[in-house]
Design a protein around this motif. Sequence first.
Motif, PDB file in Angstrom:
ATOM      1  N   ILE A 201       0.842  -1.200   0.000  1.00  0.00           N
ATOM      2  CA  ILE A 201       0.000   0.000   0.000  1.00  0.00           C
ATOM      3  C   ILE A 201       0.872   1.244   0.000  1.00  0.00           C
ATOM      4  O   ILE A 201       0.617   2.212  -0.726  1.00  0.00           O
ATOM      5  N   ALA A 202       1.924   1.218   0.823  1.00  0.00           N
ATOM      6  CA  ALA A 202       2.830   2.373   0.901  1.00  0.00           C
ATOM      7  C   ALA A 202       3.487   2.641  -0.454  1.00  0.00           C
ATOM      8  O   ALA A 202       3.598   3.797  -0.884  1.00  0.00           O
ATOM      9  N   GLN A 203       3.922   1.599  -1.136  1.00  0.00           N
ATOM     10  CA  GLN A 203       4.550   1.757  -2.443  1.00  0.00           C
ATOM     11  C   GLN A 203       3.572   2.358  -3.449  1.00  0.00           C
ATOM     12  O   GLN A 203       3.945   3.232  -4.255  1.00  0.00           O
ATOM     13  N   THR A 204       2.330   1.915  -3.406  1.00  0.00           N
ATOM     14  CA  THR A 204       1.322   2.446  -4.319  1.00  0.00           C
ATOM     15  C   THR A 204       1.095   3.928  -4.086  1.00  0.00           C
ATOM     16  O   THR A 204       1.073   4.735  -5.029  1.00  0.00           O
ATOM     17  N   ILE A 205       0.946   4.312  -2.824  1.00  0.00           N
ATOM     18  CA  ILE A 205       0.726   5.728  -2.513  1.00  0.00           C
ATOM     19  C   ILE A 205       1.943   6.561  -2.893  1.00  0.00           C
ATOM     20  O   ILE A 205       1.818   7.672  -3.427  1.00  0.00           O
ATOM     21  N   ALA A 206       3.133   6.005  -2.641  1.00  0.00           N
ATOM     22  CA  ALA A 206       4.368   6.739  -2.930  1.00  0.00           C
ATOM     23  C   ALA A 206       4.540   7.012  -4.418  1.00  0.00           C
ATOM     24  O   ALA A 206       5.255   7.944  -4.805  1.00  0.00           O
ATOM     25  N   SER A 207       3.876   6.213  -5.257  1.00  0.00           N
ATOM     26  CA  SER A 207       3.974   6.417  -6.706  1.00  0.00           C
ATOM     27  C   SER A 207       3.053   7.521  -7.213  1.00  0.00           C
ATOM     28  O   SER A 207       3.143   7.935  -8.370  1.00  0.00           O
ATOM     29  N   LYS A 208       2.165   8.001  -6.349  1.00  0.00           N
ATOM     30  CA  LYS A 208       1.204   9.041  -6.736  1.00  0.00           C
ATOM     31  C   LYS A 208       1.779  10.437  -6.493  1.00  0.00           C
ATOM     32  O   LYS A 208       2.806  10.608  -5.855  1.00  0.00           O
ATOM     33  N   SER A 209       1.071  11.435  -6.986  1.00  0.00           N
ATOM     34  CA  SER A 209       1.468  12.819  -6.753  1.00  0.00           C
ATOM     35  C   SER A 209       1.433  13.141  -5.259  1.00  0.00           C
ATOM     36  O   SER A 209       0.397  12.969  -4.613  1.00  0.00           O
ATOM     37  N   PRO A 210       2.540  13.607  -4.675  1.00  0.00           N
ATOM     38  CA  PRO A 210       2.531  13.946  -3.247  1.00  0.00           C
ATOM     39  C   PRO A 210       1.594  15.105  -2.930  1.00  0.00           C
ATOM     40  O   PRO A 210       0.992  15.145  -1.853  1.00  0.00           O
ATOM     41  N   LEU A 211       1.451  16.032  -3.864  1.00  0.00           N
ATOM     42  CA  LEU A 211       0.531  17.147  -3.645  1.00  0.00           C
ATOM     43  C   LEU A 211      -0.907  16.655  -3.623  1.00  0.00           C
ATOM     44  O   LEU A 211      -1.722  17.104  -2.814  1.00  0.00           O
ATOM     45  N   MET A 212      -1.216  15.713  -4.508  1.00  0.00           N
ATOM     46  CA  MET A 212      -2.544  15.117  -4.512  1.00  0.00           C
ATOM     47  C   MET A 212      -2.805  14.355  -3.210  1.00  0.00           C
ATOM     48  O   MET A 212      -3.874  14.435  -2.615  1.00  0.00           O
ATOM     49  N   THR A 213      -1.774  13.606  -2.762  1.00  0.00           N
ATOM     50  CA  THR A 213      -1.931  12.804  -1.545  1.00  0.00           C
ATOM     51  C   THR A 213      -2.291  13.675  -0.348  1.00  0.00           C
ATOM     52  O   THR A 213      -3.229  13.375   0.398  1.00  0.00           O
ATOM     53  N   VAL A 214      -1.541  14.762  -0.167  1.00  0.00           N
ATOM     54  CA  VAL A 214      -1.829  15.626   0.980  1.00  0.00           C
ATOM     55  C   VAL A 214      -3.159  16.341   0.796  1.00  0.00           C
ATOM     56  O   VAL A 214      -3.888  16.600   1.770  1.00  0.00           O
ATOM     57  N   GLY A 215      -3.528  16.638  -0.450  1.00  0.00           N
ATOM     58  CA  GLY A 215      -4.829  17.256  -0.698  1.00  0.00           C
ATOM     59  C   GLY A 215      -5.978  16.347  -0.314  1.00  0.00           C
ATOM     60  O   GLY A 215      -6.972  16.782   0.288  1.00  0.00           O
ATOM     61  N   ILE A 216      -5.868  15.058  -0.657  1.00  0.00           N
ATOM     62  CA  ILE A 216      -6.897  14.082  -0.266  1.00  0.00           C
ATOM     63  C   ILE A 216      -6.945  13.947   1.248  1.00  0.00           C
ATOM     64  O   ILE A 216      -8.026  13.935   1.863  1.00  0.00           O
ATOM     65  N   LYS A 217      -5.771  13.855   1.866  1.00  0.00           N
ATOM     66  CA  LYS A 217      -5.705  13.715   3.320  1.00  0.00           C
ATOM     67  C   LYS A 217      -6.369  14.896   4.020  1.00  0.00           C
ATOM     68  O   LYS A 217      -7.188  14.723   4.927  1.00  0.00           O
ATOM     69  N   ARG A 218      -6.049  16.110   3.588  1.00  0.00           N
ATOM     70  CA  ARG A 218      -6.634  17.301   4.207  1.00  0.00           C
ATOM     71  C   ARG A 218      -8.144  17.381   3.955  1.00  0.00           C
ATOM     72  O   ARG A 218      -8.911  17.792   4.829  1.00  0.00           O
ATOM     73  N   SER A 219      -8.585  16.992   2.774  1.00  0.00           N
ATOM     74  CA  SER A 219     -10.012  17.055   2.446  1.00  0.00           C
ATOM     75  C   SER A 219     -10.806  16.087   3.310  1.00  0.00           C
ATOM     76  O   SER A 219     -11.881  16.431   3.826  1.00  0.00           O
ATOM     77  N   LEU A 220     -10.301  14.876   3.475  1.00  0.00           N
ATOM     78  CA  LEU A 220     -10.985  13.895   4.317  1.00  0.00           C
ATOM     79  C   LEU A 220     -10.993  14.342   5.773  1.00  0.00           C
ATOM     80  O   LEU A 220     -11.999  14.193   6.482  1.00  0.00           O
ATOM     81  N   GLN A 221      -9.876  14.895   6.226  1.00  0.00           N
ATOM     82  CA  GLN A 221      -9.822  15.390   7.599  1.00  0.00           C
ATOM     83  C   GLN A 221     -10.791  16.540   7.810  1.00  0.00           C
ATOM     84  O   GLN A 221     -11.451  16.630   8.858  1.00  0.00           O
ATOM     85  N   ASN A 222     -10.891  17.419   6.817  1.00  0.00           N
ATOM     86  CA  ASN A 222     -11.806  18.552   6.934  1.00  0.00           C
ATOM     87  C   ASN A 222     -13.249  18.084   7.080  1.00  0.00           C
ATOM     88  O   ASN A 222     -14.040  18.680   7.817  1.00  0.00           O
ATOM     89  N   ALA A 223     -13.587  16.995   6.378  1.00  0.00           N
ATOM     90  CA  ALA A 223     -14.947  16.459   6.468  1.00  0.00           C
ATOM     91  C   ALA A 223     -15.220  15.829   7.825  1.00  0.00           C
ATOM     92  O   ALA A 223     -16.369  15.739   8.263  1.00  0.00           O
TER      93      ALA A 223
END
Length: 275
Positions: A201-223
């Motif tokens: 799972i970590a490898q899969t996430i690491a292959s994605k855009s880091p800016l996108m990753t933190v954006g998803i994380k912040r959006s879910l946390q905001n909800a």
Amino acid sequence: MTDAFSIVQDGAIARLTLTRPERANALGSAFWRDFPIAIDALNQAGRTRVLLIESEGRHFCSGMDTDAFTSLGKSDSAHDRFQFRSNLLVLQETLTKLEQANFAVVVAIQGACLGGGLDLVLACDIRVCSENASFGVEETNIAIVADLGSLQRGVHALPYGVMCDMALTGRRMPAAEAARYGLVSSIEADDAACRARAAEIAQTIASKSPLMTVGIKRSLQNARDAALADGLRFIADWNSGMFSPAEVGEALTARMEKREAVFQSMAGPDASQGE
């Protein structure tokens, strides 16, 4: 870096391993001192896209180190209560750093994950466990209202009634039930498979855009987080005023003596009995 854990950087993935298997990875003073420094360092360096947390030995984490209870005083004065609350807020913030970090956090859990260990994994983004894993609000069994985030984050990770059952009884939730209610995203057959799945799972996430990753994380946390900050402050206020060293002492003594603990009635020590 510390006796509590090790960190190895592998490209965009940082692997943090709890390294106190002889104490079932109980979270002692070294952990609470060094963990926030380590997370801040990873965040500031900017190389890490995923933090992978795991542990050595049979159990992920047995909770707060029991040595922490030897320093409990009566805390009767306002100054003591103020310091108690201040220290508690610092411990809360230590785990909140995982949510505030600009990278995803994946955790592999085997064996017991209790008390402070549950607080820790609930602050992670993705949880994977082995079939032998179990989860518990262990504070309930030693006369403490859990105060580092299990209740506040757990009520979002689990149905309200299930969280009430788990917290009020102090029972251990087995892996199959944790997966059924969504506390973990997957169960693996053994510890090695659990670590491998978490690494995948970590490898899969690491292959994605880091800016996108933190954006998803912040959006879910905001909800989710409208009530979380208020909830953490509430329990800090509650325990700084209501924490009872006498009841904790009775609970720990009863556990060692393998007997049922005897607690004072809410009606007070002079309340008549049997009316």
